[in-house]
Design a protein around this motif. Sequence first.
Motif, PDB file in Angstrom:
ATOM      1  N   GLU A  39       0.863  -1.294   0.115  1.00  0.00           N
ATOM      2  CA  GLU A  39       0.301  -0.574  -0.441  1.00  0.00           C
ATOM      3  C   GLU A  39       0.634   1.210   0.327  1.00  0.00           C
ATOM      4  N   LYS A  40       2.153   1.191  -0.103  1.00  0.00           N
ATOM      5  CA  LYS A  40       2.801   2.180  -0.027  1.00  0.00           C
ATOM      6  C   LYS A  40       4.317   2.527  -1.135  1.00  0.00           C
ATOM      7  N   ALA A  41       4.840   3.347  -1.123  1.00  0.00           N
ATOM      8  CA  ALA A  41       6.110   3.422  -1.626  1.00  0.00           C
ATOM      9  C   ALA A  41       7.200   3.608  -0.979  1.00  0.00           C
ATOM     10  N   GLY A  42       8.471   2.786  -1.343  1.00  0.00           N
ATOM     11  CA  GLY A  42       9.571   3.483   0.158  1.00  0.00           C
ATOM     12  C   GLY A  42      10.415   2.374  -0.659  1.00  0.00           C
ATOM     13  N   THR A  43      12.006   2.309  -0.214  1.00  0.00           N
ATOM     14  CA  THR A  43      12.925   1.037  -0.484  1.00  0.00           C
ATOM     15  C   THR A  43      13.417   0.418   0.254  1.00  0.00           C
ATOM     16  N   VAL A  44      13.508  -0.743   0.188  1.00  0.00           N
ATOM     17  CA  VAL A  44      14.216  -1.479   0.763  1.00  0.00           C
ATOM     18  C   VAL A  44      15.626  -2.283   0.723  1.00  0.00           C
ATOM     19  N   THR A  45      16.472  -3.044   1.858  1.00  0.00           N
ATOM     20  CA  THR A  45      17.522  -3.268   1.599  1.00  0.00           C
ATOM     21  C   THR A  45      17.627  -4.962   2.053  1.00  0.00           C
ATOM     22  N   ASN A  46      18.343  -5.926   0.829  1.00  0.00           N
ATOM     23  CA  ASN A  46      17.956  -6.980   1.613  1.00  0.00           C
ATOM     24  C   ASN A  46      19.214  -7.667   1.922  1.00  0.00           C
ATOM     25  N   THR A  47      19.505  -8.709   1.805  1.00  0.00           N
ATOM     26  CA  THR A  47      20.919  -9.532   2.803  1.00  0.00           C
ATOM     27  C   THR A  47      22.108  -9.134   1.445  1.00  0.00           C
ATOM     28  N   ASN A  48      21.180  -9.029  -0.079  1.00  0.00           N
ATOM     29  CA  ASN A  48      22.191  -8.572  -0.552  1.00  0.00           C
ATOM     30  C   ASN A  48      22.930  -7.112  -0.694  1.00  0.00           C
ATOM     31  N   ARG A  49      22.730  -6.571  -0.159  1.00  0.00           N
ATOM     32  CA  ARG A  49      22.529  -5.086   0.269  1.00  0.00           C
ATOM     33  C   ARG A  49      22.229  -4.362  -1.316  1.00  0.00           C
ATOM     34  N   GLN A  50      21.363  -4.971  -1.786  1.00  0.00           N
ATOM     35  CA  GLN A  50      20.375  -5.135  -3.021  1.00  0.00           C
ATOM     36  C   GLN A  50      18.936  -3.634  -2.644  1.00  0.00           C
ATOM     37  N   VAL A  51      19.865  -2.452  -2.418  1.00  0.00           N
ATOM     38  CA  VAL A  51      18.434  -1.156  -2.579  1.00  0.00           C
ATOM     39  C   VAL A  51      17.720  -1.670  -3.632  1.00  0.00           C
ATOM     40  N   GLN A  52      16.335  -1.825  -2.883  1.00  0.00           N
ATOM     41  CA  GLN A  52      14.938  -2.263  -3.999  1.00  0.00           C
ATOM     42  C   GLN A  52      13.899  -1.535  -3.450  1.00  0.00           C
ATOM     43  N   MET A  53      13.080  -0.911  -4.822  1.00  0.00           N
ATOM     44  CA  MET A  53      11.770  -0.325  -4.854  1.00  0.00           C
ATOM     45  C   MET A  53      11.093  -1.095  -4.327  1.00  0.00           C
ATOM     46  N   GLY A  54       9.846  -0.685  -3.303  1.00  0.00           N
ATOM     47  CA  GLY A  54       9.092  -1.115  -3.397  1.00  0.00           C
ATOM     48  C   GLY A  54       7.668   0.083  -3.661  1.00  0.00           C
ATOM     49  N   ARG A  55       6.563  -0.512  -4.487  1.00  0.00           N
ATOM     50  CA  ARG A  55       5.686   0.158  -4.885  1.00  0.00           C
ATOM     51  C   ARG A  55       4.125  -0.290  -4.912  1.00  0.00           C
ATOM     52  N   PRO A  56       3.080   1.080  -4.973  1.00  0.00           N
ATOM     53  CA  PRO A  56       2.028   0.681  -4.313  1.00  0.00           C
ATOM     54  C   PRO A  56       0.889   0.045  -4.992  1.00  0.00           C
TER      55      PRO A  56
END
Length: 698
Positions: free
Chosen positions: A463-480
Motif C-alpha cells: 500500500e506504499k512506496a519506499g525502498t528496502v535493502t535485502n541481505t545482498n545489499r540490494q536497494v530495491q523499490m517497493g511500489r503501492p
Amino acid sequence: DSADWDRETKSICPFCGVGCQVSLKSKGDRIVKVDGIDGPANEGRLCVKGRFGFDYIHHPHRLTVPLIRRDDAPAKGLNVDPGNLSTHFRKATWEEALEAAAAGLRGRGREVAGFGSAKCSNEEAYLFQKFIRQGFGHNNVDHCTRLCHASSVAALLENVGSGAVTATFNEIENADVAIVIGANPVENHPVAATYFKQFAKRGGKLIVMDPRGQALKRHAAHMVQFRPGADVALLNSIMHVIADEGLTDRQYIEAMTENWEAQKAHLEGFAPEKMTGLTGIDADTVRAVARTFAGAKAAMIFWGMGVSQHIHGTDNSRCLISLALMTGQVGRPGAGLHPLRGQNNVQGASDAGLIPMFLPDYASVLSEEVREKYAGLWGDEGGHGGEIVAEKGLTVTEILGAVHDDRIKAMYILGENPAMSDPDLDHARAALAKLDHLVVQDIFLTETANYADVILPASAFAEKAGTVTNTNRQVQMGRPAVPPPGEARQDWWIVTELAKRCGLDWRYTHPRDVFAEMKQVMPSLDNITWARLEDEGAVTYPSLSPEDPGQPIVFADGFPRAGGRARFTPADVIPPDETPDAEYPMILTTGRQLEHWHTGSMTRRATVLDAVEPEANCSLHPSTLRKLGVAPGGTVRLTTRRGSVTLLARMDRAVAPDMVFLPFAYVEAAANLLTNPALDPFGKIPEFKFSAVKVEAA
Ligand code: SF4
C-alpha cells in the motif's frame, strides 16, 4: 487467469531478507495473485510465503481508524479481542489521535524511547530514528536487529569495518565450497536455499553445521550436528587444524590482516581431540571439514540466528570471520562472509540509523565530526535540531528494563511486537503495561497494541512506496498496488505528522524527499537515486557510477578499517548462561518455520499459510517422546525458570534427544515466555538459542 486482475505492480516480498521481487496482480482495491519476477536475488522464484502469504493485507482485523484507549478500559494486559476493539478503545479522528499521541510524548526528553521496524522502508526507518533523536534529544531508538544479527554486525564492524555482507548469496555460483552454519535456509531463506542446492548439484561441497538436522543435510558433503552452544569450540578446532597443517593463505594474511600471531597462538589450545567433549564431534570429522574448507579455490560462509543468538554470539561471528581471513576467502568471486538477514529490511533499517549507537551508515554518535555534520543538516528544524547527544542509547532489551526502573515512561512503537518477540515475555509485557504512554503504529492489533494508549492505523507493504535493502545489499523499490484500507495511512506520513505535533518543522511530501535527504548523509547511496530505483528496480551498494548496477563483492583491495586491514579477534569458549540441571534437564531452542513469519501477526492471518501450519507445536526426538509416554501429536508442557507453555508435540529425528525446538510465531504457546534474557555483551542480543527446560507429558 489474467481476466481476474486489471493491474500489475512490481514490488518486493515483505517477508525475509532474500528480497524477492514480485508482481502484485490486483483488481480494484484487492490483490488477487502474486508472481515472482526477475529480480537480482530471486530470478523469478518465490517461496510459499511470497506466493501465498499476501492476503493478510485484506484481513478483517486490519486497523482502519485511529483509536484511543477508553477512560473506562480494563487494566492494560493481553486482553483485547481483535474482532471487538470497542471494549478497550474508542474511534478517533486523525487529528485527535495524533494530538493525543503527541501530548503524551512532547517535552519528555529521555523518558521517551522508540522501536522502529525492519519491516518498514528505508525512508520510514530514517524518519523514525530522526524523530526520536531530534524530537527528544537522545539515542534511545532501536529495532529488531537487536534480536537478530546485532552480534554478527558487532563482529563484522570490529573486524572487517562494515556490518554488511562481503558478497551476495548468489556468488555461491562461483564457489566450490560453502559453509552454512546456524541457519536453516530451506525454511527461513527458501529462495536463497535454491541457489545452495544448485551449487551442491553442480558438485560444490556444502558443509552444514547446526545442532539441528535440516533439509539441506541431504545436499551436504559434511553434516556436522554439534552440541548446542559449542560454536566457538568447534570453529576454533577447525581453525586449529588449518593452522596446524599449514593450510592457511599466508600471503593473504600478511597483506590484508592484522593480529594473526595472537590468533595463531590462541588456536594452539583447541586441538579437535580436546574439544570433542564439548562439541560432540569427533576429531576425524573436524579434520575432514577443515581440509575441505582450506582446500577450496573459493569459499563462502553463511550464517544465521543459530550463530548470533547466544551470549557468545559476537565471539561466534568473530570465529567465522577469522576462518575466512586465515584462508583468504574474502573479496574474490565465490568467496565471502554472508550473515543471512532475517526481516525484509533489517539491513536497510540498520543502514538508515535505526540503532542506538549509530546514525545512518554506521556513523558513531560518539564522533564529533559526525555530530557536527548533523548539526548542519538538521539544525534549524526545531526540537533538538541536529544536536546529537554523544552517548549511545539504550537497546531494545535494555529499554524495557529501563521502563521497570522508571527511566523510560513513554514509548512509540512502529511495526514491532515486543509483547511476543522479546525474551522473558512476562517481564516485557509488564514493562509495556507499566508505561504512562504507549503509541503503537501498526496494521493489526498486535499483542503489543493491546497495551497501547493510542493506536495509529498504518499501511502494509503493498500500500506504499519506499525502498528496502535485502541481505545482498540490494536497494530495491517497493511500489503501492492498492490503497490502505479505510482511514489507515502510509507510515512516512504518520511519523511526519506526529513529528510536526512534537514541534519539528518537517516538510516532506513524499518518501522520495526523505531518500534525497538520506543521500546527503549516507555514502552507501552514492550513485543510487530514487529515479534510478524506479527505473531499474534494484541497485546494489556500493554502486561506483550512475550506470553501475552495484558491486556484488567488496573488499578485494582492503577493508574500511584504519590501515585497510581486517583483524583477527581470538575467541574463548564461554558456557551458555543457563546450563541444564536436575530440575530443567533439557535444552530449549527457538526459531521459525517455513510458513510463519516471526510473531505471526501477518502469516497467521494469511489463509493458505495458516491452513498449512495452523497450530502451536514443538519438535522432540522419538526417543524423548517415548520416554515421556507421549505419542506424536500428543500434548507436552515446557517449563523454564521464567514460564510454561502447553502445546502439541511433533516427532522429529533432526532434534537431538535432549533438545526441544519451539517456533515463536504462536501467541497461544508463546516461546518467549520461556526464553532467557541474558545478553551478549557486545551485540546486546539475547540467548534465544539456549535455555534450560523441563519437558513433561500434559
Ligand atoms: Fe519472500 Fe523470502 Fe520467500 Fe523470497 S524467500 S518469497 S523474500 S519469504
